[in-house]
Design a protein around this motif. Sequence first.
Motif, PDB file in Angstrom:
ATOM      1  N   ASP A  65       0.818  -1.226   0.000  1.00 60.21           N
ATOM      2  CA  ASP A  65       0.000   0.000   0.000  1.00 60.21           C
ATOM      3  C   ASP A  65       0.847   1.269   0.000  1.00 60.21           C
ATOM      4  N   PHE A  66       2.165   1.141   0.269  1.00 61.77           N
ATOM      5  CA  PHE A  66       2.975   2.352   0.436  1.00 61.77           C
ATOM      6  C   PHE A  66       3.194   3.033  -0.908  1.00 61.77           C
ATOM      7  N   SER A  67       3.514   4.315  -0.833  1.00 57.69           N
ATOM      8  CA  SER A  67       3.645   5.085  -2.069  1.00 57.69           C
ATOM      9  C   SER A  67       4.714   6.154  -1.895  1.00 57.69           C
ATOM     10  N   ALA A  68       5.366   6.501  -3.002  1.00 59.16           N
ATOM     11  CA  ALA A  68       6.324   7.607  -2.969  1.00 59.16           C
ATOM     12  C   ALA A  68       5.584   8.942  -2.975  1.00 59.16           C
ATOM     13  N   ASN A  69       4.269   8.889  -3.128  1.00 66.46           N
ATOM     14  CA  ASN A  69       3.466  10.105  -3.164  1.00 66.46           C
ATOM     15  C   ASN A  69       3.010  10.447  -1.745  1.00 66.46           C
ATOM     16  N   MET A  70       3.355  11.632  -1.295  1.00 66.40           N
ATOM     17  CA  MET A  70       3.144  11.983   0.106  1.00 66.40           C
ATOM     18  C   MET A  70       1.666  12.163   0.454  1.00 66.40           C
ATOM     19  N   VAL A 192       9.480   8.161   6.022  1.00 70.09           N
ATOM     20  CA  VAL A 192       8.228   8.865   6.323  1.00 70.09           C
ATOM     21  C   VAL A 192       7.058   8.398   5.457  1.00 70.09           C
ATOM     22  N   GLN A 193       7.364   7.607   4.413  1.00 74.08           N
ATOM     23  CA  GLN A 193       6.264   7.072   3.585  1.00 74.08           C
ATOM     24  C   GLN A 193       6.003   5.591   3.885  1.00 74.08           C
ATOM     25  N   GLY A 194       6.737   5.016   4.832  1.00 79.49           N
ATOM     26  CA  GLY A 194       6.659   3.575   5.076  1.00 79.49           C
ATOM     27  C   GLY A 194       7.760   2.915   4.271  1.00 79.49           C
ATOM     28  N   CYS A 195       8.530   2.053   4.915  1.00 78.25           N
ATOM     29  CA  CYS A 195       9.715   1.499   4.243  1.00 78.25           C
ATOM     30  C   CYS A 195       9.311   0.578   3.089  1.00 78.25           C
ATOM     31  N   PRO A 196       9.725   0.898   1.850  1.00 75.99           N
ATOM     32  CA  PRO A 196       9.325   0.075   0.708  1.00 75.99           C
ATOM     33  C   PRO A 196      10.057  -1.258   0.684  1.00 75.99           C
ATOM     34  N   ASN A 197      11.120  -1.370   1.487  1.00 71.64           N
ATOM     35  CA  ASN A 197      11.928  -2.591   1.454  1.00 71.64           C
ATOM     36  C   ASN A 197      11.631  -3.527   2.617  1.00 71.64           C
TER      37      ASN A 197
ATOM     38  N   PRO B 129      11.346   3.472  -5.261  1.00 70.99           N
ATOM     39  CA  PRO B 129      10.383   2.383  -5.392  1.00 70.99           C
ATOM     40  C   PRO B 129       8.982   2.911  -5.060  1.00 70.99           C
ATOM     41  N   ASN B 130       7.979   2.147  -5.390  1.00 70.83           N
ATOM     42  CA  ASN B 130       6.584   2.516  -5.087  1.00 70.83           C
ATOM     43  C   ASN B 130       6.196   3.853  -5.701  1.00 70.83           C
ATOM     44  N   GLN B 131       6.798   4.159  -6.845  1.00 65.15           N
ATOM     45  CA  GLN B 131       6.471   5.423  -7.480  1.00 65.15           C
ATOM     46  C   GLN B 131       5.526   5.133  -8.640  1.00 65.15           C
ATOM     47  N   GLU B 132       4.608   6.031  -8.877  1.00 65.52           N
ATOM     48  CA  GLU B 132       3.705   5.828 -10.010  1.00 65.52           C
ATOM     49  C   GLU B 132       4.464   6.023 -11.316  1.00 65.52           C
ATOM     50  N   PRO B 133       4.019   5.374 -12.403  1.00 71.95           N
ATOM     51  CA  PRO B 133       4.702   5.590 -13.677  1.00 71.95           C
ATOM     52  C   PRO B 133       4.464   7.008 -14.183  1.00 71.95           C
ATOM     53  N   PRO B 134       5.468   7.622 -14.849  1.00 69.70           N
ATOM     54  CA  PRO B 134       5.256   8.948 -15.431  1.00 69.70           C
ATOM     55  C   PRO B 134       4.160   8.910 -16.492  1.00 69.70           C
ATOM     56  N   LEU B 135       3.641  10.093 -16.835  1.00 70.46           N
ATOM     57  CA  LEU B 135       2.487  10.188 -17.745  1.00 70.46           C
ATOM     58  C   LEU B 135       2.622   9.321 -18.989  1.00 70.46           C
ATOM     59  N   GLY B 136       3.770   9.433 -19.679  1.00 70.74           N
ATOM     60  CA  GLY B 136       3.953   8.739 -20.957  1.00 70.74           C
ATOM     61  C   GLY B 136       3.933   7.229 -20.835  1.00 70.74           C
ATOM     62  N   GLU B 137       4.174   6.717 -19.646  1.00 70.04           N
ATOM     63  CA  GLU B 137       4.288   5.261 -19.500  1.00 70.04           C
ATOM     64  C   GLU B 137       3.050   4.629 -18.873  1.00 70.04           C
ATOM     65  N   ARG B 138       1.979   5.387 -18.752  1.00 68.78           N
ATOM     66  CA  ARG B 138       0.795   4.825 -18.103  1.00 68.78           C
ATOM     67  C   ARG B 138      -0.111   4.138 -19.121  1.00 68.78           C
ATOM     68  N   PRO B 139      -0.633   2.953 -18.809  1.00 70.41           N
ATOM     69  CA  PRO B 139      -1.584   2.332 -19.720  1.00 70.41           C
ATOM     70  C   PRO B 139      -2.853   3.178 -19.834  1.00 70.41           C
ATOM     71  N   ALA B 140      -3.617   2.949 -20.903  1.00 67.32           N
ATOM     72  CA  ALA B 140      -4.786   3.792 -21.170  1.00 67.32           C
ATOM     73  C   ALA B 140      -5.759   3.799 -19.989  1.00 67.32           C
ATOM     74  N   ASN B 141      -5.929   2.660 -19.326  1.00 65.91           N
ATOM     75  CA  ASN B 141      -6.930   2.584 -18.251  1.00 65.91           C
ATOM     76  C   ASN B 141      -6.318   2.874 -16.876  1.00 65.91           C
ATOM     77  N   TYR B 142      -5.151   3.507 -16.845  1.00 70.43           N
ATOM     78  CA  TYR B 142      -4.440   3.725 -15.578  1.00 70.43           C
ATOM     79  C   TYR B 142      -5.214   4.672 -14.654  1.00 70.43           C
TER      80      TYR B 142
END
Lengths: 512, 151
Positions: A65-70, A192-197, B129-142
């Motif tokens: 569930d963790f995310s790099a988005n704050m 601060v986002q929860g450890c991804p590892n 890690p756990n980062q969303e894909p940038p705009l150009g790399e997102r599938p159509a239904n993302y």
Amino acid sequence: MNTTAYPKDHANHVPAAKVAQNTSDDADWVIIGSGAAGAAAARFLAGEKQQVIVLEEGPWRDRRDFSANMWRTMKNLYRDAGTQVLWGESAFPMLQGCCVGGSTLFNSAICWRTPEDVVDDWIRDHGVGSTISKQKLDANFDVIERELNIKPTDDSVLGHSWVMRRAAEAMGLDGYVIRRNERGCKGAAMCVQGCPNGAKLSMDLSYIPMALNSGARIYTGARVDRIAVHEGKAVYVEASLAPAEPGGRRRILKAHARKGVLIAASAIQTPQLLQKSGLQSPSRKVGEHFQCHPGIGVVGVNPDDNYDYYFGATQGYEVDYRSRRFKVETISLPPELLAIRFAGIGQKLMRGILDGKRLVIWGVQARATAHGSIHHRALLPPKLSFTPNARDLEIFWDGVVEGARMLFQQGCKSVITGIYGMPFEVHSMEELERAKPRLTPGHFNAIATHLFGTARMGADPSNSVVNPRFECHHVKNLYVVDSSVFPTNMGVNPMLSIMGMSKLCTDMLLGA
Amino acid sequence: MKISRFEARWIARICEGIIPPGLDARMPYSARNFDYENFAIDVMANYPWHAAIGMRAVMLLFNLSPLFFIGKPLLFTSLKQEDQIRYYDLWYDSPVYLIRQMATVVKVVACLNFFGQPEVQHLVGYRKPNQEPPLGERPANYQPQTSGDVK
Ligand SMILES: Cc1cc2nc3c(=O)[nH]c(=O)nc-3n(C[C@H](O)[C@H](O)[C@H](O)COP(=O)(O)OP(=O)(O)OC[C@H]3O[C@@H](n4cnc5c(N)ncnc54)[C@H](O)[C@@H]3O)c2cc1C
Ligand code: SF4
């Protein structure tokens, strides 16, 4: 210790959504909250074959569930999406967790033992020496440090913290590599986002799974609203279970405690729960004597260097100015928080964040002397009050000055203090000292994460809420085990002390 | 707390004034490139009621601030870009604490969304890690993870 799989899927985890109707359960001990205090209590009671139920208001989140988005992090892990504020002559944001593991899920894993002078003060001024001593606490810290793999941050992941380490070594300061509860930290700087590892051994990955493996049960989405007392003894608690889907019906869980109820809901929620349950102490001290360690940022800029600010253990090094009541810690913040902390908007802000690798941000943790208060209100949001006093403001300033001194020593060309009334950046210590404004609480953008003292412990019932055995003076079998009971703040990060104190309580309950 | 599309739209316009295009040659994006309307709706839906009311009030007052602080019957969103930044800086540095706080709250909303975007995070050197894909790399239904809840 089960730290590899996803402990959320443990058979003894009961998410609220799985409970269709009002229900009841019983155990020897009912523990409210699964953060540092509650998880430690559960682990040490269940480990001794006691039947334990843990009730946690938040859901169980894990690294899936963790995310790099704050923002996503805040709404999923933080209480009230990170909007809690301490109000007074200024407004200080205050952060806490609301999920299994509580604030340990996204804290920086810093683990320091309770300083000796703090224990001495507690014994001298609050009469807690019959049960609390440095030796007993140290024995507990030995156990916890072993179980949670607490050790100094490895050089290979010190990353951005090397800047402070070099400054401290060059200036002969009282610097320390920070000790942390982790195994295999990769220096992702995302604590601060929860450890991804899964490296940080937060309570959801350590003491809660250990307790469940020993037979404890945890209900999640279970917010305790009332502690029921019969003939002067705590007998059960009533929890409201989160609806399975938005707009759905809440169900009630009554959890009966054969031996006792342990409150571990944090120094902010514990007093409110006591107040809500009509359990204000005769001393009227529930919710009073709130203390904290306000944190203030100081930023160094060096256009010629690359500090690789986003790599390294989130917090890896600190310099302690104990007698001056503050310490300066390294910290890596995600871009959103960096931008928010950075003064101003427009080009200055954008350039600053784009040059992020050339920045170092440090936090001053101040051992503030002011007391605030926490009050539940039936129809309004809780009243969370705190105003730093004149002495505290000087401590904040002192911390910023010493932080700046180290930053300049390390070759920073300018320092941004974010203090109102100061130039955006200063280029020398002389300029900094000259620019000192007449300080008021509103001059600082502080944030509070270490919270203490709202149901404090003491031998004298007219001046405290719990006795030195952690039991409420006025209600039998009702114990408070979180940092609400700490008679004062400490000047060090509290998690290890909270776990050590919680274990001390369970040692007494087990008759050790 | 639910807010209307109309309200979300003017919150978005305020944020566009805080992070306009052309601030730095290295940053090709501005707040206009991202979905602030749904972000505002998501923020209000996830804030406790009292914080959401406070946020709405701050946003409204901020938009009306030219009327209060410079005596012009204008909305912040209708000011020219240079004026928006200039006045914002004035309020951010105001001797009145509440005005400074108001400006800070507005900045928090603008920065939380903008600097949380994966393409912005990549550009500022934040690759995680756990980062969303940038705009150009997102599938159509993302489905962007910045709005809506997880599981
Ligand atoms: C961003 C951040 C970084 C930090 N970094 C560090 C650090 O590196 N080192 C350190 O020592 N300390 C750190 N701290 C502080 C430390 O994490 C806390 O002091 C510690 O976790 C407090 O433990 P606790 O058990 O009292 O409360 P918490 O850990 O906050 O847990 C309380 C739990 O009780 C639950 N709860 C509350 N009310 C109820 C209710 N009515 N019913 C059911 N459940 C309830 C909550 O949802 C929560 O999960 C940090 C804190 C923050 C916010
Ligand atoms: S620094 Fe990164 S890898 Fe290390 S514990 Fe924190 S989040 Fe995990």
